[in-house]
Design a protein around this motif. Sequence first.
Motif, PDB file in Angstrom:
ATOM      1  N   ARG A 113      36.588  45.070  42.908  1.00 34.84           N
ATOM      2  CA  ARG A 113      35.635  44.038  43.311  1.00 34.84           C
ATOM      3  C   ARG A 113      34.769  43.609  42.117  1.00 34.84           C
ATOM      4  NH1 ARG A 113      39.396  44.739  46.975  1.00 34.84           N
ATOM      5  NH2 ARG A 113      38.740  45.718  48.938  1.00 34.84           N
ATOM      6  N   LYS A 114      34.344  44.563  41.310  1.00 36.22           N
ATOM      7  CA  LYS A 114      33.561  44.230  40.123  1.00 36.22           C
ATOM      8  C   LYS A 114      34.398  43.430  39.130  1.00 36.22           C
ATOM      9  CE  LYS A 114      31.017  47.385  38.193  1.00 36.22           C
ATOM     10  NZ  LYS A 114      30.537  48.680  37.655  1.00 36.22           N
ATOM     11  N   GLY A 115      35.643  43.817  38.960  1.00 32.42           N
ATOM     12  CA  GLY A 115      36.521  43.088  38.049  1.00 32.42           C
ATOM     13  C   GLY A 115      36.713  41.645  38.475  1.00 32.42           C
ATOM     14  N   ALA A 116      36.858  41.425  39.789  1.00 32.73           N
ATOM     15  CA  ALA A 116      37.026  40.060  40.296  1.00 32.73           C
ATOM     16  C   ALA A 116      35.774  39.224  40.039  1.00 32.73           C
ATOM     17  CB  ALA A 116      37.337  40.095  41.792  1.00 32.73           C
ATOM     18  N   MET A 117      34.600  39.846  40.181  1.00 29.05           N
ATOM     19  CA  MET A 117      33.361  39.105  39.909  1.00 29.05           C
ATOM     20  C   MET A 117      33.210  38.789  38.427  1.00 29.05           C
ATOM     21  SD  MET A 117      30.508  40.556  42.611  1.00 29.05           S
ATOM     22  CE  MET A 117      30.933  42.292  42.591  1.00 29.05           C
ATOM     23  N   ILE A 118      33.699  39.672  37.566  1.00 27.02           N
ATOM     24  CA  ILE A 118      33.687  39.393  36.127  1.00 27.02           C
ATOM     25  C   ILE A 118      34.581  38.195  35.805  1.00 27.02           C
ATOM     26  CG2 ILE A 118      34.394  40.278  33.870  1.00 27.02           C
ATOM     27  CD1 ILE A 118      33.507  43.066  34.857  1.00 27.02           C
ATOM     28  N   VAL A 119      35.783  38.173  36.388  1.00 29.11           N
ATOM     29  CA  VAL A 119      36.707  37.048  36.178  1.00 29.11           C
ATOM     30  C   VAL A 119      36.074  35.746  36.659  1.00 29.11           C
ATOM     31  CG1 VAL A 119      38.892  36.037  36.944  1.00 29.11           C
ATOM     32  CG2 VAL A 119      38.801  38.446  36.250  1.00 29.11           C
ATOM     33  N   SER A 120      35.476  35.789  37.854  1.00 32.11           N
ATOM     34  CA  SER A 120      34.852  34.597  38.418  1.00 32.11           C
ATOM     35  C   SER A 120      33.703  34.095  37.544  1.00 32.11           C
ATOM     36  CB  SER A 120      34.336  34.895  39.829  1.00 32.11           C
ATOM     37  OG  SER A 120      33.891  33.737  40.465  1.00 32.11           O
ATOM     38  N   SER A 121      32.867  35.022  37.068  1.00 33.86           N
ATOM     39  CA  SER A 121      31.759  34.640  36.181  1.00 33.86           C
ATOM     40  C   SER A 121      32.276  34.008  34.892  1.00 33.86           C
ATOM     41  CB  SER A 121      30.910  35.871  35.846  1.00 33.86           C
ATOM     42  OG  SER A 121      30.280  36.378  36.987  1.00 33.86           O
ATOM     43  N   SER A 155      33.563  33.299  46.735  1.00 36.49           N
ATOM     44  CA  SER A 155      33.430  33.136  48.181  1.00 36.49           C
ATOM     45  C   SER A 155      34.116  34.258  48.946  1.00 36.49           C
ATOM     46  CB  SER A 155      33.998  31.780  48.621  1.00 36.49           C
ATOM     47  OG  SER A 155      35.396  31.721  48.417  1.00 36.49           O
ATOM     48  N   TYR A 156      35.118  34.880  48.340  1.00 33.30           N
ATOM     49  CA  TYR A 156      35.794  36.010  48.981  1.00 33.30           C
ATOM     50  C   TYR A 156      35.198  37.350  48.573  1.00 33.30           C
ATOM     51  CZ  TYR A 156      39.236  39.662  49.762  1.00 33.30           C
ATOM     52  OH  TYR A 156      39.837  40.828  50.130  1.00 33.30           O
ATOM     53  N   VAL A 157      35.052  37.572  47.273  1.00 34.25           N
ATOM     54  CA  VAL A 157      34.775  38.928  46.797  1.00 34.25           C
ATOM     55  C   VAL A 157      33.342  39.373  47.046  1.00 34.25           C
ATOM     56  CG1 VAL A 157      34.149  38.336  44.403  1.00 34.25           C
ATOM     57  CG2 VAL A 157      35.251  40.533  44.905  1.00 34.25           C
ATOM     58  N   VAL A 158      32.368  38.452  47.015  1.00 29.35           N
ATOM     59  CA  VAL A 158      30.968  38.868  47.172  1.00 29.35           C
ATOM     60  C   VAL A 158      30.715  39.472  48.553  1.00 29.35           C
ATOM     61  CG1 VAL A 158      28.576  38.089  47.260  1.00 29.35           C
ATOM     62  CG2 VAL A 158      30.046  37.358  45.393  1.00 29.35           C
ATOM     63  N   PRO A 159      31.048  38.778  49.675  1.00 29.06           N
ATOM     64  CA  PRO A 159      30.804  39.403  50.974  1.00 29.06           C
ATOM     65  C   PRO A 159      31.620  40.668  51.205  1.00 29.06           C
ATOM     66  CG  PRO A 159      31.980  37.324  51.241  1.00 29.06           C
ATOM     67  CD  PRO A 159      31.538  37.394  49.817  1.00 29.06           C
ATOM     68  N   VAL A 160      32.837  40.711  50.660  1.00 29.67           N
ATOM     69  CA  VAL A 160      33.660  41.918  50.807  1.00 29.67           C
ATOM     70  C   VAL A 160      33.017  43.091  50.073  1.00 29.67           C
ATOM     71  CG1 VAL A 160      35.851  42.965  50.100  1.00 29.67           C
ATOM     72  CG2 VAL A 160      35.836  40.747  51.251  1.00 29.67           C
ATOM     73  N   PHE A 161      32.569  42.862  48.847  1.00 36.15           N
ATOM     74  CA  PHE A 161      31.926  43.922  48.058  1.00 36.15           C
ATOM     75  C   PHE A 161      30.683  44.460  48.765  1.00 36.15           C
ATOM     76  CE2 PHE A 161      28.867  45.075  44.630  1.00 36.15           C
ATOM     77  CZ  PHE A 161      29.551  46.161  44.103  1.00 36.15           C
ATOM     78  N   ILE A 162      29.849  43.563  49.260  1.00 36.74           N
ATOM     79  CA  ILE A 162      28.626  44.004  49.938  1.00 36.74           C
ATOM     80  C   ILE A 162      28.962  44.792  51.200  1.00 36.74           C
ATOM     81  CG2 ILE A 162      26.525  43.235  51.100  1.00 36.74           C
ATOM     82  CD1 ILE A 162      26.534  40.791  49.240  1.00 36.74           C
TER      83      ILE A 162
END
Length: 468
Positions: A113-121, A155-162
């Motif tokens: 999940r953190k990796g996906a947020m890094i890619v998105s950023s 839109s996918y990874v943030v709510p899933v991570f939380i």
Amino acid sequence: MANNRDVENGENCSREEIRAPLLPIAENGDNKESPLEKSFKDDKCMVYLSTFVAVCGSYAFGSCAGFSSPTQAAIRRDVNLSLAEYSLFGSILTFGAMIGAITSGKIADYIGRKGAMIVSSGFCTAGWLSIYFAQGPLLLDIGRLATGYGMGVFSYVVPVFIAELAPKDLRGALTTINQLMIVTGVSVSFIIGTLLTWRTLALIGIVPCGVLLLGLCIIPESPRWLAKQGKQKEFDASLRRLRGKGADISEEAAEIQDYIETLERLPKAKLLDLFQRRYLRSVTIGVGLMVCQQFGGINGICFYTSSIFESSGFPADVGTIIYAILQVSGAGLVLGCLLTGSSFYLKNNTLDQEHGLALDAAPALAVTGILVYIGAFSAGMGAVPWVVMSEIFPINIKGAAGSLATLVNWFGAWAVSYTFNFLMSWSSYGTFVLYATVNALAIVFVIKVVPETKGRTLEQIQTAVNAS
């Protein structure tokens, strides 16, 4: 899940080592807290910090979505864009988001999940820089496409991570912050976009991405993803950091591990597997809520707020600023659509001076309806589908199912924003009656199909869905 109890162990204890110090406490023979238990308090600081870091991605999402509305005239003038070229620039965002939606689940499953947020950023940052340096339509479109891709992943990874890191008593409230930060990002872009140049606004869009990247260096990875990857030591450390040193994580850890082990015996899910009988209800809930969210008219109303106000006779600038402020409050999708539809009905059907009072009321009804609608959306249907999506899918299909649901959401966003002007040409009040009908059906869908998730662990939710 059992009540939290406190232990003196260090952060890297195994499940057996965690349980061991609790045995003498259990032998006290009563239900009162021991002095050891009273000496610790449930520490949720890391949960709150992790949520704050993650929703910086939600704010970045909102900044991307809100950029084009206040900057249209300036960008067209400075870069010499035709209306068609600017329309492409605005709409290409949703295509980037669709691509992000398709790939988001796989990325989040493979690199975390953190990796996906890094890619998105990274995509959002590159997109903003491309927009900032653009001297023609090509770099503008590339930048908009890149920020759209980042939006789709966020839109996918943030709510899933939380959802995967929050305790069950906080999960719903914390996941709802995702939508709150999205509309906050949109609102801030609307407001400061009237004060700053569009290039400066593009640079400001990088700020939440930078905060997110710094924060990801501090917070733990999703414990459920770590368990799924078989990283036992990291899983224990992550869960203990999230629950606090003094918390007894043994029962929650055991429940997560048992559920993961059960899922690991199942075959890896592919897109067609989502339509198997055992997954059909959870997929129907997740996708159905996305359909309800988008086809209720949100993006048609959001993208064309100024033109709606102008058509009804209300000052567009005043209405847009009020709209931006009220995005973070709440109250009535159906009512909002009906009020706006009534405004256009009165305006279109009152042709003589005898009914001057009705004509005077039309602008007030329009602005009231739009503001009631957007407030209700922000507090309800804007947040609920993402919260439920993060909870409803079994972890072995979460990647594929999440991508499907997010793709449906972005396709709906494109379809509604594309058809809105055609519908308004057909019938202005009929458009809003249609949206009101969709929102009324959404209420029925939620009551009849969507289960209650409050106070349940993710594993308990899966059991309840499969049993019904």
